[in-house]
Design a protein around this motif. Sequence first.
Motif, PDB file in Angstrom:
ATOM      1  N   LEU A 154       0.837  -1.211   0.000  1.00  0.00           N
ATOM      2  CA  LEU A 154       0.000   0.000   0.000  1.00  0.00           C
ATOM      3  C   LEU A 154       0.872   1.260   0.000  1.00  0.00           C
ATOM      4  O   LEU A 154       0.602   2.208  -0.743  1.00  0.00           O
ATOM      5  N   LEU A 158       1.130   3.957  -3.001  1.00  0.00           N
ATOM      6  CA  LEU A 158       0.834   5.363  -2.740  1.00  0.00           C
ATOM      7  C   LEU A 158       1.990   6.250  -3.190  1.00  0.00           C
ATOM      8  O   LEU A 158       1.781   7.293  -3.823  1.00  0.00           O
ATOM      9  N   ILE A 169      -3.879  12.755  -3.037  1.00  0.00           N
ATOM     10  CA  ILE A 169      -3.938  11.626  -2.108  1.00  0.00           C
ATOM     11  C   ILE A 169      -2.979  11.917  -0.960  1.00  0.00           C
ATOM     12  O   ILE A 169      -1.808  12.192  -1.169  1.00  0.00           O
ATOM     13  N   TYR A 171      -0.812  11.095   2.409  1.00  0.00           N
ATOM     14  CA  TYR A 171      -0.152  10.061   3.197  1.00  0.00           C
ATOM     15  C   TYR A 171      -0.800   9.964   4.579  1.00  0.00           C
ATOM     16  O   TYR A 171      -1.003   8.874   5.102  1.00  0.00           O
ATOM     17  N   GLU A 173      -3.880  10.768   5.582  1.00  0.00           N
ATOM     18  CA  GLU A 173      -5.205  10.129   5.542  1.00  0.00           C
ATOM     19  C   GLU A 173      -5.099   8.637   5.277  1.00  0.00           C
ATOM     20  O   GLU A 173      -5.777   7.827   5.914  1.00  0.00           O
ATOM     21  N   GLN A 174      -4.255   8.272   4.309  1.00  0.00           N
ATOM     22  CA  GLN A 174      -4.105   6.859   3.971  1.00  0.00           C
ATOM     23  C   GLN A 174      -3.472   6.083   5.131  1.00  0.00           C
ATOM     24  O   GLN A 174      -3.895   4.963   5.435  1.00  0.00           O
ATOM     25  N   LEU A 177      -6.098   5.538   7.792  1.00  0.00           N
ATOM     26  CA  LEU A 177      -7.051   4.502   7.386  1.00  0.00           C
ATOM     27  C   LEU A 177      -6.433   3.109   7.500  1.00  0.00           C
ATOM     28  O   LEU A 177      -7.045   2.191   8.063  1.00  0.00           O
ATOM     29  N   VAL A 178      -5.228   2.941   6.994  1.00  0.00           N
ATOM     30  CA  VAL A 178      -4.555   1.643   7.079  1.00  0.00           C
ATOM     31  C   VAL A 178      -4.340   1.269   8.542  1.00  0.00           C
ATOM     32  O   VAL A 178      -4.586   0.124   8.953  1.00  0.00           O
TER      33      VAL A 178
END
Length: 190
Positions: A154, A158, A169, A171, A173-174, A177-178
């Motif tokens: 992931l 990204l 996108i 980092y 936020e991702q 979430l992860v």
Amino acid sequence: MPKIVDHDQYRQELLMKSFDLFAQKSYSSITMRQLAQGIGVSTGTLYHYFASKEALFLQLTEELDRQNVMHFLAEAGNPPTLKERIESLFQFVAKHEDHIGKQTLLWIDFCQHNDWSDSSTKEKFKEVDEQTILALADYMQITDRVIIDLIFNLLYGLMLRRLFGEETISYTEQGALVGKMLANYMGEEK
């Protein structure tokens, strides 16, 4: 009196100076002569420390990964939860996106122009990647290799998407979430 040279430190300096030159010109476009000129040493000096451009690049790859892990561990501290540890990894990459992006593009360039039938080169890349993954798995306190691979897949995906223009996108936020998904999956979040 002859000058005393710390050869390991000097080799390290040559490696780090070569990174910017590789990043500016690309692995495939620069010669050892151009590297030597850019660093300010003779071609002979460069060959004294590195048998070839490929050997120099592979040592540089190893050193950059080692430094990335060392800097990450120093910056990240010791967050108490898996979610926070994963978020700190994504935040580190965000903070150092330019440098890590240059490294990623160099590795892609190297792979495009390298003869992968030479298994020793392929093995060296795998070894460096594995050292990084294991160090960060230890930091995140995750022993399940499938989960570790998921996190890195992931993150690498990204990084590539951002390198190729998807700047919206995040980092942060991702990573959040992860981290939340994996903490929930692993039973750390109620």
